[in-house]
Design a protein around this motif. Structure first.
Motif, mmCIF file in Angstrom:
data_model
loop_
_atom_site.group_PDB
_atom_site.id
_atom_site.type_symbol
_atom_site.label_atom_id
_atom_site.label_comp_id
_atom_site.label_asym_id
_atom_site.label_seq_id
_atom_site.Cartn_x
_atom_site.Cartn_y
_atom_site.Cartn_z
ATOM 1 N N THR A 396 0.832 -1.207 0.000
ATOM 2 C CA THR A 396 0.000 0.000 0.000
ATOM 3 C C THR A 396 0.868 1.258 0.000
ATOM 4 O OG1 THR A 396 -1.761 -1.154 1.181
ATOM 5 C CG2 THR A 396 -1.792 1.253 1.239
ATOM 6 N N CYS A 398 3.818 1.510 -1.236
ATOM 7 C CA CYS A 398 4.426 1.627 -2.564
ATOM 8 C C CYS A 398 3.445 2.281 -3.554
ATOM 9 C CB CYS A 398 4.850 0.250 -3.080
ATOM 10 S SG CYS A 398 6.318 -0.420 -2.267
ATOM 11 N N VAL A 399 2.171 1.893 -3.454
ATOM 12 C CA VAL A 399 1.161 2.505 -4.323
ATOM 13 C C VAL A 399 1.053 3.994 -4.034
ATOM 14 C CG1 VAL A 399 -1.299 2.575 -4.878
ATOM 15 C CG2 VAL A 399 -0.140 0.369 -4.612
ATOM 16 N N GLU A 400 1.010 4.352 -2.751
ATOM 17 C CA GLU A 400 0.879 5.764 -2.365
ATOM 18 C C GLU A 400 2.101 6.581 -2.777
ATOM 19 O OE1 GLU A 400 0.277 5.442 1.799
ATOM 20 O OE2 GLU A 400 -1.843 4.868 1.641
ATOM 21 N N GLY A 402 4.029 5.882 -5.377
ATOM 22 C CA GLY A 402 4.257 5.819 -6.813
ATOM 23 C C GLY A 402 5.439 4.970 -7.222
ATOM 24 N N LEU A 435 -4.468 -5.100 -5.261
ATOM 25 C CA LEU A 435 -3.918 -3.754 -5.380
ATOM 26 C C LEU A 435 -3.467 -3.462 -6.801
ATOM 27 C CD1 LEU A 435 -1.846 -3.489 -2.059
ATOM 28 C CD2 LEU A 435 -3.996 -2.338 -2.612
ATOM 29 N N ASN A 436 -3.010 -4.489 -7.494
ATOM 30 C CA ASN A 436 -2.568 -4.294 -8.879
ATOM 31 C C ASN A 436 -3.721 -3.780 -9.759
ATOM 32 O OD1 ASN A 436 -0.436 -4.937 -11.078
ATOM 33 N ND2 ASN A 436 -2.291 -5.925 -11.824
ATOM 34 N N ARG A 438 -6.133 -1.934 -8.761
ATOM 35 C CA ARG A 438 -6.534 -0.587 -8.352
ATOM 36 C C ARG A 438 -5.450 0.462 -8.620
ATOM 37 N NH1 ARG A 438 -9.838 -0.942 -2.638
ATOM 38 N NH2 ARG A 438 -11.460 -2.389 -3.339
ATOM 39 N N SER A 439 -4.198 0.010 -8.748
ATOM 40 C CA SER A 439 -3.095 0.965 -8.871
ATOM 41 C C SER A 439 -2.789 1.260 -10.333
ATOM 42 C CB SER A 439 -1.832 0.412 -8.187
ATOM 43 O OG SER A 439 -0.725 1.217 -8.487
ATOM 44 N N THR A 441 -0.206 3.050 -11.315
ATOM 45 C CA THR A 441 1.230 3.283 -11.492
ATOM 46 C C THR A 441 2.096 2.087 -11.108
ATOM 47 O OG1 THR A 441 1.303 4.284 -9.292
ATOM 48 C CG2 THR A 441 1.010 5.764 -11.180
ATOM 49 N N THR A 442 1.795 1.457 -9.965
ATOM 50 C CA THR A 442 2.664 0.381 -9.459
ATOM 51 C C THR A 442 2.318 -0.950 -10.119
ATOM 52 O OG1 THR A 442 2.829 1.512 -7.331
ATOM 53 C CG2 THR A 442 3.487 -0.808 -7.401
ATOM 54 N N ARG A 503 1.633 -7.148 -15.588
ATOM 55 C CA ARG A 503 1.086 -6.704 -14.307
ATOM 56 C C ARG A 503 0.259 -7.804 -13.643
ATOM 57 N NH1 ARG A 503 0.521 -1.110 -13.371
ATOM 58 N NH2 ARG A 503 -1.382 -1.580 -12.211
#
Length: 638
Positions: A396, A398-400, A402, A435-436, A438-439, A441-442, A503
């Motif tokens: 999480t 890492c997502v925040e 970027g 999370l993949n 939803r993200s 960028t990451t 991804r």
């Protein structure tokens, strides 16, 4: 006088003696050539023993000897390279003589003498050196009647170098060579006869009265090494092997060193050949953060990432000692690399946010985890906290922040999980895939692999220690099997998958066939020179809490597909509810805070329907094709 001073004067005296010998040979050569030239003439001029011409020739030739570096070598190890040096020095001396005496147009020096001079001088200088070496070799063999008789397996370059080293040592006497190449039958390797094929090792060893077998085929793959080891074991003689080139280059072995065959030599497969250009292009100039960077997998990831182009590595580690060790190693091995450390728990959001904001990594490898199956069965809270929630915490963050790439290190125990380790790792996989989606960028990548040889707490180091202390070796069940791979192999897979993956994908190495643990134990006993059941006993203790008989690599419905790399497989994403997975994270955190084990079990069972206790799971464990290591009986059948 100190011993080093005595050695210095002794060495200096010997070197001066060699120089005097060589100058005497120059004088003798010049005199003999003139004598031969004028021998057939009736009015041959008298040849003085010394003259200005002779002294000039000796002086010019001595300068040539010095310039060419003739006295850097030792007579004891005279070789073809030394003979080439001698001829070079003789030829340089001839050129110097021609130049110096050209002022009088070489008057008094026959052309025939000049033509023959470098060849005759080379013979006079080289012959004593070769004779001295031959005499010393013979003396070494004769002076030690107790030299161990060695039968060499293999007739390639490694065997050639080995035979030279064995003879020089004086402790070993090569008595024969075996090789499967039929065209070499009856030939000699440095005077040692090639007596047959590898399959003939038992009979030839008896005929030659060999006391030691040495496997000199460093290019053998695991299957080939298993076969040769089986043949060696059939003789009942001790055996050793020469190190591989990679081991020498890495500094783990020395050239010419004989080492015991390690279990890694039998379990490893052909080396993985990754797409180096792809990996280096992906890593070049990057800042990489590795959680658990001091552990078995994490530390090797740091080494390989540093080796292949990263400019900065951040190690997130909870252990002070492991942090100190990996930082010191990286700074010593890679002086230009920027190495940073963050001491703390990767499940602590503040620690993770600090690491990401301070160093802004491009890629995060999440290797931190608990991994001991029986222990975690009694410590479900810690399994969930460290393996599941810490993964969610890092992912999480890492997502925040970027971060471009998040690579999660998983395990084959996450497939049809039957224990706390497998369930906590499977939940972490599902978090990454959720999370993949939803993200924007990451990019999330998951890599699964089986047991790692040599990692802390793994079965191989445990068996080694049990053998060292005299046994017994404890095996849980006669039929239990596992997949195995080496640490460098696992990390190469991780880098290959991370550099080329899509991804949200899950990747697994083609790990070959699983191995019976009891056969692994028997083989390690034999490699230690012991007899299973006689010198070291094997005790079956029963499956421990959470253990399965056989592991699987993929779920049946993951529809694994080949990738561009022949040894890397990709699993399809299974159907599950990302909303349920992520919403239950908050419930798990409350259960962790209140130490509510029952809620944790309920959440795992709800989110991972295939999670079953090992007792229920064992009934439907898939039968596995097992690799059987060579036994003495198998060796006799070759």
């Amino acid at each position: 006088m100190a011993s080093w001073q005595k050695r210095f004067f002794a060495d200096s005296g010997l070197r001066y003696a060699v120089m005097l010998h060589d100058l005497a040979m120059v004088w003798l050569c010049w005199q003999l050539l003139f004598a031969a030239r004028y021998a057939m003439l009736e009015n041959a001029p008298a040849l003085p023993l010394f003259s200005l011409d002779v002294l000039a020739v000796v002086a010019l030739q001595s300068v040539a000897f010095w310039k060419v570096g003739l006295y850097r070598g030792l007579w004891r190890f005279a070789s073809v390279a030394d003979l080439i040096n001698i001829f070079k020095a003789s030829f340089v001396g001839l050129l110097a003589i021609v130049v110096v005496f050209s002022y009088r147009r070489l008057e008094g020096i026959p052309i025939s003498v000049l033509v023959v001079y470098p060849f005759a001088l080379s013979a006079l200088l080289g012959t004593p050196r070769l004779l001295y070496r031959a005499w010393k070799d013979y003396q070494n063999v004769q002076s030690d009647a107790r030299a161990r008789r060695v039968l060499v397996l293999g007739a390639g370059q490694a065997a050639e170098s080995l035979i030279k080293d064995l003879r020089r040592s004086g402790d070993y006497e090569p008595v024969g060579v075996l090789d499967d190449s039929t065209h070499l039958r009856g030939a000699n390797l440095h005077g040692i006869p090639i007596l047959g094929a590898l399959d003939d090792v038992a009979s030839v060893a008896k005929e030659t009265d060999a006391k030691l077998l040495v496997i000199a085929i460093p290019t053998l793959d695991a299957a080939g090494m298993q076969r040769v080891v089986g043949l060696c074991e059939s003789t009942g003689l001790p055996f050793r092997t020469v190190p591989k080139l990679a081991d020498i280059l890495e500094g783990s072995s020395l050239p010419g060193q004989l080492k015991e065959v390690a279990i890694e030599d039998l379990l490893g497969r052909k080396p993985i050949l990754p797409d180096w250009e792809l990996i280096r292009g992906w890593l070049r100039g990057r800042t990489v953060l590795v959680t658990g960077g001091g552990g078995s997998i994490g530390s090797e990831l740091c080494r390989q990432v540093a080796r292949h182009g990263a400019t900065r590595i951040v190690v997130l580690e909870i252990s002070e000692l492991l942090m100190i060790n990996i930082q010191a190693e990286l700074r010593r091995s890679f002086p230009d690399l920027h190495v940073h450390g963050v001491l703390g728990d990767c499940g602590d959001p503040a620690v993770v946010r600090h690491a990401l904001s301070s160093f802004k990594p491009d890629t995060v490898f999440h290797a931190a985890a608990y991994k001991q199956v029986p222990l975690l069965e009694e410590q479900l809270r810690e399994a969930v906290r460290n393996n599941t929630l810490a993964t969610e915490c890092v992912a999480t963050a890492c997502v925040e922040s970027g971060v471009e790439n998040f690579v999660f290190i998983s395990t084959d125990k996450a497939v049809d999980p039957a224990n706390a380790l497998g369930a906590s790792k499977r939940y972490a996989e599902m978090i990454c895939q959720s999370l993949n989606k939803r993200s924007p960028t990451t990019r999330f990548v998951t890599v699964r692999f089986g047991n790692v040889l040599g990692s802390v707490g793994s079965v191989v180091p445990m068996f080694r220690e049990q053998i060292r202390t005299g046994g017994p070796i404890t095996v849980t069940h006669p039929d239990v099997s596992r997949y195995f791979m080496t640490i460098p192999e696992a990390c190469l897979l991780i880098l290959q998958a991370a550099a080329s993956s899509s991804r949200g994908a899950i990747y697994m190495l083609d790990m070959g066939e699983p191995v019976f643990i009891r056969h692994l134990a028997e083989q390690m006993i034999r490699l230690a020179g012991k007899v299973p059941g006689v010198d070291i006993s094997i005790v079956y203790t029963g499956l421990r809490a959470g253990e399965k008989l056989h592991e699987s690599l993929f779920y049946d419905d993951e529809n694994c597909q080949p990738t561009a790399h022949p040894k890397v497989l990709e699993a399809g994403v299974r159907e599950f509810s990302p909303e349920l997975v992520l919403s239950n994270v908050a419930v798990l955190r409350r259960a962790i805070a209140s130490y509510d084990i029952e809620v944790m079990r309920a959440i795992l069972s709800t989110t991972i329907p295939e999670f079953q206790p090992v007792v229920e799971h064992a009934a439907r464990s898939a039968t596995a094709k097992i690799v059987q290591f060579p036994t003495k009986e198998a060796g006799r059948n070759h």
